[in-house]
Design an enzyme around this catalytic site. Structure first.
Site, PDB file in Angstrom:
ATOM      1  N   SER A   8      -9.803  -0.865   6.401  1.00 45.37           N
ATOM      2  CA  SER A   8      -9.681   0.581   6.230  1.00 45.37           C
ATOM      3  C   SER A   8      -9.256   1.338   7.474  1.00 45.37           C
ATOM      4  O   SER A   8      -9.070   2.552   7.414  1.00 45.37           O
ATOM      5  CB  SER A   8     -11.005   1.161   5.712  1.00 45.37           C
ATOM      6  OG  SER A   8     -11.168   0.860   4.345  1.00 45.37           O
ATOM      7  N   LYS A  17      -6.295   3.640   7.112  1.00 43.90           N
ATOM      8  CA  LYS A  17      -6.369   5.043   6.693  1.00 43.90           C
ATOM      9  C   LYS A  17      -6.023   6.006   7.835  1.00 43.90           C
ATOM     10  O   LYS A  17      -5.691   7.169   7.586  1.00 43.90           O
ATOM     11  CB  LYS A  17      -7.758   5.352   6.138  1.00 43.90           C
ATOM     12  CG  LYS A  17      -8.084   4.628   4.829  1.00 43.90           C
ATOM     13  CD  LYS A  17      -9.468   5.014   4.319  1.00 43.90           C
ATOM     14  CE  LYS A  17      -9.775   4.383   2.967  1.00 43.90           C
ATOM     15  NZ  LYS A  17      -9.981   2.941   3.021  1.00 43.90           N
ATOM     16  N   SER A  49     -14.416   6.679   3.813  1.00 42.77           N
ATOM     17  CA  SER A  49     -13.441   5.603   3.605  1.00 42.77           C
ATOM     18  C   SER A  49     -13.067   5.477   2.130  1.00 42.77           C
ATOM     19  O   SER A  49     -13.183   4.405   1.525  1.00 42.77           O
ATOM     20  CB  SER A  49     -13.996   4.266   4.131  1.00 42.77           C
ATOM     21  OG  SER A  49     -12.941   3.375   4.424  1.00 42.77           O
TER      22      SER A  49
END
Length: 505
Positions: free
Chosen positions: A138, A141, A338
């Site tokens: 993640s 992101k 997230s």
């Protein structure tokens, strides 16, 4: 014997302080002085009880308010952190390596790579395989956030609209990219649920009533803003089944969750139709008192939506419209918790804003292009999605420190919109339960970083101000790790913690 006599003597003197004291005073003070003393004591007592005997409506002059009870004439200046000083010493690379390198040891299999840079100058302070492509989880992101902020702008909002349908008695619910819709009234103070379907339905009923519409209303759904497969084939079936992600649509309730308070477990597999069904129910309730009924069921509208989200007519009539929270606010939420679904939506909206298709291919192309425009070398970046769930992604620690540098000190002020979303060690988001043991407590409240977690992947990329007042950016990425080994998260957190306490010279 003497001790006993002395004790008793002291007891006798203390007893004079009660009944004996009154007798002694009466014997020593003349009667006239006693009367005067009683009068002095009686006056303040009378002032205390007098208001109870004042007739209704009568006024009693208020005593002046002491200065210490009055409102201040001016407000004190807020106490804030001093701005960073360019004169703060830059850590020496050898000292940083001596602190960080021993801590980046895996618990079991796999390896860690890492990069630490001075945010202001870009000087590399630590480099362990920092240019090596890694599965970032993640942490990806961060690149998606940069793309959304650059292409859409921090203040941009997504509109969900109700249009007059192509046939009498029809209305069309058009998805415009807001997947954080709430079922009830709009909540302007919130990011999730900022735009509410009950508010949208009430507006639509008012518009229909003003136009003299009566009878049965049929709700159509236009969710054609996104194209290509709704479910990325790069995502593992187990992740989809576990609710890590769901098929992508340009409108959804609660980021494609059944309940905003439950952020794990299965998701609706057709989030757009679930939102449309909720809208129809809200329209039915709002229209009951206006002579309107709503047909059971919702159908997808024929035709293809334009990028603006209006398609079934050449010049559609907008009956109602609600707007999302800003892109910056949505980016903050996405980074804090997230949110995979929100990240994929942001990627597609960034693609549309740059003239690309609202598909996974458009999203990955837009994210790479905008990372390059923000100053990140992108020749080795490989993306299979934009949320970090796919194992086919390849991004280096250096590429993450470069994007964090762009966010913290770069020339593009739009990227500052991501900074509030970085979780804070021990306090917020995906770092709220970390930084609590003896080895990491020094980083609590100081380390600000995006986490990344897959079965064999852990990552941590962010920024910290060291003990000398120098802003540092860092990225640590572990691949091939032993699943569930507790020491790996601790290694990342301890490495970030020593940066926070670094007087590394």
């Amino acid at each position: 014997m003497s001790n006993t006599t002395g004790t008793e003597s002291r007891r006798g003197r203390r007893s004079l302080g009660s009944a004996g004291l009154g007798q002694a005073l009466r014997a020593a003070i003349p009667p006239v002085l006693v009367v005067l003393l009683l009068l002095v004591l009686a006056v303040p007592a009378a002032l205390l009880v007098a208001p109870g005997f004042v007739a209704p409506g009568a006024t009693v002059a208020a005593a002046p308010v002491p200065a210490w009870q009055q409102l201040p004439a001016t407000v004190s200046a807020p106490q804030v952190l001093a701005p960073l000083q360019q004169s703060a010493p830059v850590p020496t690379p050898s000292a940083v390596a001596a602190q960080v390198d021993p801590l980046l040891a895996t618990d079991g299999g796999g390896t860690f790579t890492g990069m630490v840079q001075d945010a202001s100058t870009g000087q590399v302070l630590f480099d362990r395989g920092g240019s090596e492509g890694r599965v970032p989880a993640s942490n990806l992101k961060l690149l998606t956030s940069a793309a959304a902020l650059r292409t859409l702008g921090p203040d941009h909002r997504f509109a969900t609209k109700v249009l007059r349908g192509p046939a009498p008695g029809q209305v069309v619910l058009v998805g415009g990219g807001d997947v954080l819709l709430g079922a009830g009234e709009s909540r302007p103070e919130q990011t999730l649920g900022h735009a509410g379907l009950a508010t949208l339905a009430a507006q639509a009923v008012d518009a229909l009533r003003a136009a003299g519409t009566t009878g049965e209303i049929t709700v159509l759904l236009d969710d054609s803003l996104f194209t290509g497969p709704a479910l990325n084939p790069a995502w593992l079936a187990g992740d989809v089944e576990a609710g890590e992600i769901a098929p992508l649509y340009p409108l959804a309730l609660n980021s494609a969750r059944f309940d905003p308070a439950v952020t794990t477990g299965p998701r609706p597999q057709d989030a757009a139709m679930a939102a449309a069904g909720e809208f129809a129910a809200r329209l039915r309730a709002a229209g009951a008192g206006a002579g309107l009924t709503v047909a059971a069921g919702v159908e997808r509208a024929p035709g293809t939506a334009t990028a603006a989200g209006a398609a079934v007519q050449a010049q559609p009539v907008v009956l109602a419209e609600v707007e999302s929270a800003t892109v910056a606010e949505q980016v903050d939420l996405m980074l804090q918790v997230s949110d995979n679904y929100l990240a994929e939506t942001m990627g597609r909206m960034a693609a549309l804003a740059t003239g690309r298709s609202g598909s996974n291919d458009g999203a990955t192309a837009a994210v790479v292009a905008e990372a390059g425009a923000a100053g990140v070398a992108t020749d080795t970046i490989k993306l299979a999605d934009v949320c970090g769930l796919a194992l086919g992604n390849q991004v280096s620690a250096r590429q993450f420190t470069d994007v964090v540098r762009a966010m913290t000190t770069g020339a593009d002020a739009r990227l500052r919109g991501a900074l509030d979303g970085f979780p804070v060690g021990g306090l917020s988001g995906t770092l709220d339960t970390r930084y609590g043991d003896a080895g990491t407590a020094g980083g609590a409240g100081l380390v600000r970083a995006k986490t990344g977690t897959l079965n064999t992947v852990l990552a941590l990329s962010g920024y910290v101000v060291d003990a000398d007042g120098r802003l540092l950016v860092f990225s640590f990425i572990g691949n091939g790790l032993t699943p569930g080994a507790a020491g790996n998260k601790q290694a990342l957190d301890r490495a970030a913690t020593v940066l926070a306490g670094c007087g590394c010279r």
